[in-house]
Scaffold this active site. Sequence first.
Site, PDB file in Angstrom:
ATOM      1  N   ASP B  22       0.842  -1.199   0.000  1.00  0.00           N
ATOM      2  CA  ASP B  22       0.000   0.000   0.000  1.00  0.00           C
ATOM      3  C   ASP B  22       0.874   1.245   0.000  1.00  0.00           C
ATOM      4  OD1 ASP B  22      -2.242  -1.538   0.134  1.00  0.00           O
ATOM      5  OD2 ASP B  22      -2.895  -0.850   2.108  1.00  0.00           O
ATOM      6  N   LYS B  79      -8.184   0.708  -5.149  1.00  0.00           N
ATOM      7  CA  LYS B  79      -9.384   0.116  -4.551  1.00  0.00           C
ATOM      8  C   LYS B  79     -10.650   0.849  -4.972  1.00  0.00           C
ATOM      9  CE  LYS B  79      -7.026  -1.249  -0.249  1.00  0.00           C
ATOM     10  NZ  LYS B  79      -7.027  -2.701  -0.346  1.00  0.00           N
ATOM     11  N   GLY B 151      -5.472  -2.954   8.533  1.00  0.00           N
ATOM     12  CA  GLY B 151      -5.154  -1.813   9.381  1.00  0.00           C
ATOM     13  C   GLY B 151      -4.989  -2.143  10.849  1.00  0.00           C
ATOM     14  N   GLY B 212      -3.310  -7.338   8.086  1.00  0.00           N
ATOM     15  CA  GLY B 212      -2.634  -7.477   9.367  1.00  0.00           C
ATOM     16  C   GLY B 212      -1.210  -7.984   9.307  1.00  0.00           C
ATOM     17  N   GLY B 233      -0.258  -3.769   3.892  1.00  0.00           N
ATOM     18  CA  GLY B 233      -0.895  -2.459   3.872  1.00  0.00           C
ATOM     19  C   GLY B 233      -0.209  -1.525   4.816  1.00  0.00           C
ATOM     20  N   SER B 234      -0.800  -1.378   5.988  1.00  0.00           N
ATOM     21  CA  SER B 234      -0.293  -0.419   6.967  1.00  0.00           C
ATOM     22  C   SER B 234       1.039  -0.844   7.539  1.00  0.00           C
ATOM     23  CB  SER B 234      -1.322  -0.281   8.085  1.00  0.00           C
ATOM     24  OG  SER B 234      -2.617  -0.251   7.546  1.00  0.00           O
TER      25      SER B 234
END
Lengths: 189, 290
Positions: B22, B79, B151, B212, B233-234
């Site tokens: 991301d 997205k 997230g 995650g 992602g995060s």
Amino acid sequence: MNRKIGVLAIQGAFYEHIQMLRELGTEVIEIRQKKHLLNNHFDGLIIPGGESTVMGKLLRELDMLAELKKLIDNGLPVFGTCAGLILLAKNITNDKDKHLAAMDISVKRNAYGRQLGSFQGNYDFKHIGRIPMVFIRAPYIESIGVGTEVLAVVDNNIVAARQNNILVTSFHPELTGDLSVHKYFLDLI
Amino acid sequence: MNNRYELNKNLAQMLKGGVIMDVTTPEQARIAQSAGACAVMALERIPADIRTAGGVSRMSDPKMIKSIQAAVTIPVMAKVRIGHFTEAQILEAIEIDYIDESEVLSPADDKYHIDKRAFQVPFVCGAKDLGEALRRISEGASMIRTKGEPGTGDVVQAVRHMRMINQQMRQLQNLRVDELYQAAKELQVPYDLVKFVHENGKLPVVNFAAGGIATPADAALMMQLGAQGVFVGSGIFKSGDPERRAQAIVKAVTNFNDAKILAELSEDLGEAMVGINEQEIEVLMALRGE
């Protein structure tokens, strides 16, 4: 003949190549680390499709680039598809990075644009005949050096070539059911 | 289906063994690419920030996505909200390489997913069990990922979803052929897809892990559980040293079976994202879109 082929398995569609080689009755070893290069004997190597930036980086980080280049420069038969072709090229016209730089060709990355430019069709391959070719965000060869044989041309762009021990295609024979290019490679060994 | 669908499944095959990251800016996209990402997901806010901010979360500004397309040579994904086919039309118009119909954004439709067969560009969709995965594939998804819980920095849901999908596939493999019709009914999916899984023991498309994943060990865990690549992602840009962590996760995915290498990669990565446990979160994104 019982040949053993290494398949570079650090990223991308290496499993598809392994399946094709097995269908042809070939013994296969996955090359993921430097020790796999040093501690095994193999008669040829396949560099699969994937992302050339990722594979180029991992080859350096895993300290495999120089060793691999030495093997290829010393005559190890090698077959690169798509990203594999980019890694083997001595010149990439739209990228400052070079990787194995083993073959006298100039290639253009993402030459057909983004995913909407990906396509497939049946085209002629020298010494083989008409075969299915799948191009995924593919490169093509813009120019070749002395001693390089053009094997396939699609819409005036070179998409397959060979120079001595190095065979490259900008398309993916491993994504079709057609074994002829793999067979052609094995016959070169 | 048609050639285009095959080509779209093929692109996912090229991403295998890779990490999709991301990113929210061209600068992050360049960092991700030079760290070895095989693709980037362009979005305005990473999931952890979406979670904190609350409110309605939508498709990103096309201008921002285009600036990321211009910054990197690897595929760029973005997205859209579940069911928001107009957002998907917009992303297709800017020649996105892959659309993620994602539960991370607020759903636009609480009943229908996008008819993905109506598009030329490929779609990846989340799934927490085999029924969801096969329904998305029947709608035209050419790649599947676990939903996980985006997230959070907590890998437990991704593990649960990956195990669930794989268990259910093994169960289908063990059925008698005449039992597959009932299985299709129970899973609420087309018979042909059930038959494919029964015969091949895998999905007809590539399956990545997502949600995650925060450490090289998380990524390798998902690979050992059968993922063909991972989305992070995060986990990267919420950590202390994004570049270093991104590189380590890329290498962990390549050598997911070599604990010695994983040990080296896990050293000295700086702070991981803080994360939240699943019991502490209010919005369960994985429940969006069945």
